[in-house]
Design a protein around this motif. Structure first.
Motif, PDB file in Angstrom:
ATOM      1  N   GLN A  76     -23.877   8.858 -20.995  1.00 63.66           N
ATOM      2  CA  GLN A  76     -23.470   9.605 -22.173  1.00 63.66           C
ATOM      3  C   GLN A  76     -22.103   9.556 -22.516  1.00 63.66           C
ATOM      4  O   GLN A  76     -21.485  10.001 -21.626  1.00 63.66           O
ATOM      5  CB  GLN A  76     -24.069  11.026 -21.881  1.00 63.66           C
ATOM      6  N   THR A  77     -21.583   9.209 -23.656  1.00 63.62           N
ATOM      7  CA  THR A  77     -20.162   9.306 -23.964  1.00 63.62           C
ATOM      8  C   THR A  77     -19.551  10.454 -24.402  1.00 63.62           C
ATOM      9  O   THR A  77     -20.543  11.148 -24.644  1.00 63.62           O
ATOM     10  CB  THR A  77     -19.909   8.141 -25.007  1.00 63.62           C
ATOM     11  N   PHE A  78     -18.410  10.688 -24.023  1.00 66.29           N
ATOM     12  CA  PHE A  78     -17.547  11.891 -24.757  1.00 66.29           C
ATOM     13  C   PHE A  78     -17.820  11.970 -26.174  1.00 66.29           C
ATOM     14  O   PHE A  78     -17.541  13.125 -26.596  1.00 66.29           O
ATOM     15  CB  PHE A  78     -16.183  11.897 -24.005  1.00 66.29           C
ATOM     16  N   THR A  79     -18.227  10.900 -26.890  1.00 65.93           N
ATOM     17  CA  THR A  79     -18.128  11.065 -28.411  1.00 65.93           C
ATOM     18  C   THR A  79     -19.880  11.086 -28.531  1.00 65.93           C
ATOM     19  O   THR A  79     -20.186  10.896 -29.553  1.00 65.93           O
ATOM     20  CB  THR A  79     -17.746   9.647 -28.884  1.00 65.93           C
ATOM     21  N   ASN A  80     -20.373  11.746 -27.599  1.00 64.81           N
ATOM     22  CA  ASN A  80     -21.761  11.985 -27.915  1.00 64.81           C
ATOM     23  C   ASN A  80     -22.773  10.923 -28.229  1.00 64.81           C
ATOM     24  O   ASN A  80     -23.770  11.073 -28.905  1.00 64.81           O
ATOM     25  CB  ASN A  80     -21.976  13.175 -28.787  1.00 64.81           C
ATOM     26  N   GLN A  81     -22.531   9.718 -27.584  1.00 70.66           N
ATOM     27  CA  GLN A  81     -23.276   8.612 -27.877  1.00 70.66           C
ATOM     28  C   GLN A  81     -23.867   8.160 -26.711  1.00 70.66           C
ATOM     29  O   GLN A  81     -23.438   8.374 -25.565  1.00 70.66           O
ATOM     30  CB  GLN A  81     -22.275   7.306 -28.365  1.00 70.66           C
TER      31      GLN A  81
END
Ligand SMILES: Cc1cc2nc3c(=O)[nH]c(=O)nc-3n(C[C@H](O)[C@H](O)[C@H](O)COP(=O)(O)O)c2cc1C
Length: 586
Positions: A76-81
């Protein structure tokens, strides 16, 4: 596979806690800085349904359950992807501590067709090959290989992607490890095998291959991860070591091989014969079983300093057999390093020089006795003979000269007889000589009869029977001690006490001959203790040397100390013989 070369991407963690995240990983996750990640948990970075499997995967690496494991997870990336990736974990040393390194290979989409490994370089610096195959395609072809694999095998990437990895096998590849891999793939279980593979140029190398299934969160095997390690040097080393052992079997020098900590792994038959320890008794113990106590701690500290630095160490030292017998060895310790330069073993070669030491001392002493005593005696005899030639010599002086000549010839005769006596019973080199029992009390009775004016005792409560390997030889030494004490006595009566000291579990037995005489001069003691003749010590008689030779040749030691209130104590430290009912098997 089309690999888009991106920067390396990996994290270092302890348990699940991140201790390092490299810039590529930060970019992949869209983190602002490394600090944002350090201290956080790897679990928090992946989708909820991957967390348990990821934790189990890391725990297995930490438990050294497998050298490397791979898993497909959803980050889960910090850019919500969400970013799917294959993670490959293994143990590494990081800042001197053992940690887990997890390399991250981002893949696009879920389907095998569209699966693409974006990051090709994360593992390219690794000294080992890393391969990923796709079992959803026909014949489980390779879809990713790192540069390490290309370097190792000599195949360029484009020639091998899309092929099953069996192309590395050839003529001398044994079927058994291949079958093991086949079975592991069928059972979807990891396996490690060692087998012969071939490079593109046809040269053979030993490959240690670990293959391990990579599963997604539902447990389905999506890929196989392969680890290839060139162990040719290791194999050659193992082979050399076993060849060395084969040769050592027939060697006449004692050879022992220890691991890097000094634990014995192998001893040859000559070692068994020299030390009395069978291979079964010696293996698993440290080489300190041979310690005689004759060398101080500093000696051993220097030895270890030198050999752990990779240098060959050579010295002459005194060791002790299982029966407590002392022996002199010329020892060479050779550190053995593996293919990576790390010391894994020490090989010690021991040459028994006990006889050499004795021979050197014998020669020194005989040289002195012959040169000094003979010359002196002959000069004296010559001088007196000259006097006797004078016909006008008065009868009294004539008689004195005759007596002096007799005296000198008697002393020469004594040396000749003693040498002959020792020669007849002295066989210091024969380790097979049977142990015999000697009853000290009956010897004491003989001495008492021989010297009725003296008071020769052996405490009544004492168990006066001792086991000696050459009783006739030891009797000569004991005779010397008693006779000397009595002949040099300046007290009446001359007191001689013989005691036998045995300590439970001690490796030596002590026979002490204590007298009340004038004591043995310091110079004589020093000469005996140093074991070397010095120009100053030429007045030293042959008797002490006889005691010293004999004790040494019996594997023992001779010490001299003061008796209280006066006199001296000569102690024979002898090896304890084997149990009566358990004769030595060596
Ligand atoms: C990821 C992966 C890597 C492999 N690496 C090697 C290798 O380095 N050397 C080798 O001889 N076999 C390797 N194998 C094993 C072969 O590909 C193949 O599975 C094996 O020969 C047994 O199957 P077969 O009987 O069909 O040949 C690897 C397999 C996988 C899945």
């Amino acid at each position: 596979m089309s690999a888009e070369t991106g920067p390396d991407s990996f994290v270092i963690h302890s348990g699940m806690e991140l201790v390092y995240a490299n810039p590529a990983f930060c970019t992949l996750l869209g983190a602002q800085s490394q600090e944002q990640l350090i201290g956080s948990s790897l679990t928090d970075l992946v989708a909820a349904d991957c967390r348990t499997t990821l934790s189990e995967h890391v725990a297995r690496i930490e438990d050294e359950d497998a050298p490397a494991l791979g898993l497909t997870v959803e980050f889960q990336t910090f850019t919500n992807q969400s970013q799917r990736a294959i993670v490959v974990s293994s143990l590494v040393e990081w800042d001197g501590t053992e940690r887990v390194q997890t390399s991250v290979f981002p893949i696009a989409g879920k389907g095998a067709e569209s699966r693409r490994l974006l990051n090709d370089r994360a593992v390219d610096d690794a000294p080992i090959g890393i391969t990923i195959s796709d079992p959803s395609q026909s014949d489980n072809p390779l879809i990713h290989v790192n540069d390490g694999f290309c370097d190792l095998t000599g195949y360029p990437r484009d020639e091998i992607l899309g092929q099953n990895c069996r192309f590395l096998q050839g003529e001398a590849t044994r079927e058994e490890p291949v079958a093991q891999m086949r079975a592991a793939i069928d059972a979807e279980e990891p396996v490690t095998v060692e087998l012969r593979n071939y490079r593109k140029d046809g040269t053979m190398f030993w490959n240690r291959v670990t293959i391990t299934p990579i599963r997604d969160e539902s447990g389905t095997v999506t890929n196989w991860l392969g680890y290839q390690q060139d162990i040719t040097a290791e194999k050659r080393y193992e082979h050399d070591l076993s060849l060395f052992k084969q040769q050592a079997e027939g060697a006449n020098k004692a050879i022992l091989i220890t691991d890097a900590e000094g634990t014995i792994e192998y001893v040859n038959p000559a070692f068994e014969e020299l030390t009395g320890y069978s291979a079964a008794e010696a293996v698993g113990q440290t080489s300190s079983i041979l310690k005689s106590g004759q060398q101080d701690e500093e000696f051993y500290a220097e030895l270890w300093e030198q050999i752990t630095a990779g240098e060959v160490w050579e010295a002459e030292l005194t060791n002790q057999t299982k029966q407590g017998e002392l022996f002199e060895v010329e020892q060479k310790i050779i550190p053995v390093a593996d293919a990576y330069g790390e010391i894994t073993h020490f090989v010690a070669i021991e040459q028994d020089v006990t006889e050499n030491v004795l021979t050197t001392q014998t020669l020194d002493v005989l040289n002195r006795v012959l040169r000094h005593n003979l010359r002196n005696s002959l000069n004296a005899i010559d001088g007196h003979a000259e006097l006797l030639e004078d016909e006008e010599l008065d009868p009294e002086a004539r008689q004195a000269s005759v007596a002096a000549i007799r005296n000198q010839t008697a002393s020469l005769k004594k040396i000749a007889e003693k040498t002959a006596e020792i020669r007849s019973v002295w066989d210091p080199t024969d380790p097979h000589r049977a142990w015999d029992r000697l009853d000290i009390r009956s010897l004491v009775e003989t001495y008492q009869r021989q010297y009725p004016d003296a008071n020769i005792t052996c405490p009544a409560e004492e168990n006066a029977s001792i086991d000696v390997q050459n009783t006739e030889l030891f009797e000569i030494a004991l005779d010397e001690a008693v006779t000397n004490a009595i002949e040099h006595a300046d007290q009446s009566p001359a007191e001689v006490t013989i005691t036998i000291q045995r300590e439970p579990d001690a490796s030596q037995l002590r026979i002490r001959v204590a007298d009340n005489g004038p004591g043995i001069p310091e110079l004589e003691r020093q000469t005996i203790e140093s074991g070397e003749e010095t120009p100053l010590s030429h007045s030293l008689g042959i008797d002490l040397w006889v005691m010293k030779w004999i004790t040494t040749s019996l594997g023992g030691e001779l010490t001299i100390e003061d008796n209280e209130p006066r006199g001296s104590i000569v102690t024979f430290h002898l090896p304890v013989g084997p149990e009566r009912d358990a004769r030595p098997s060596y």
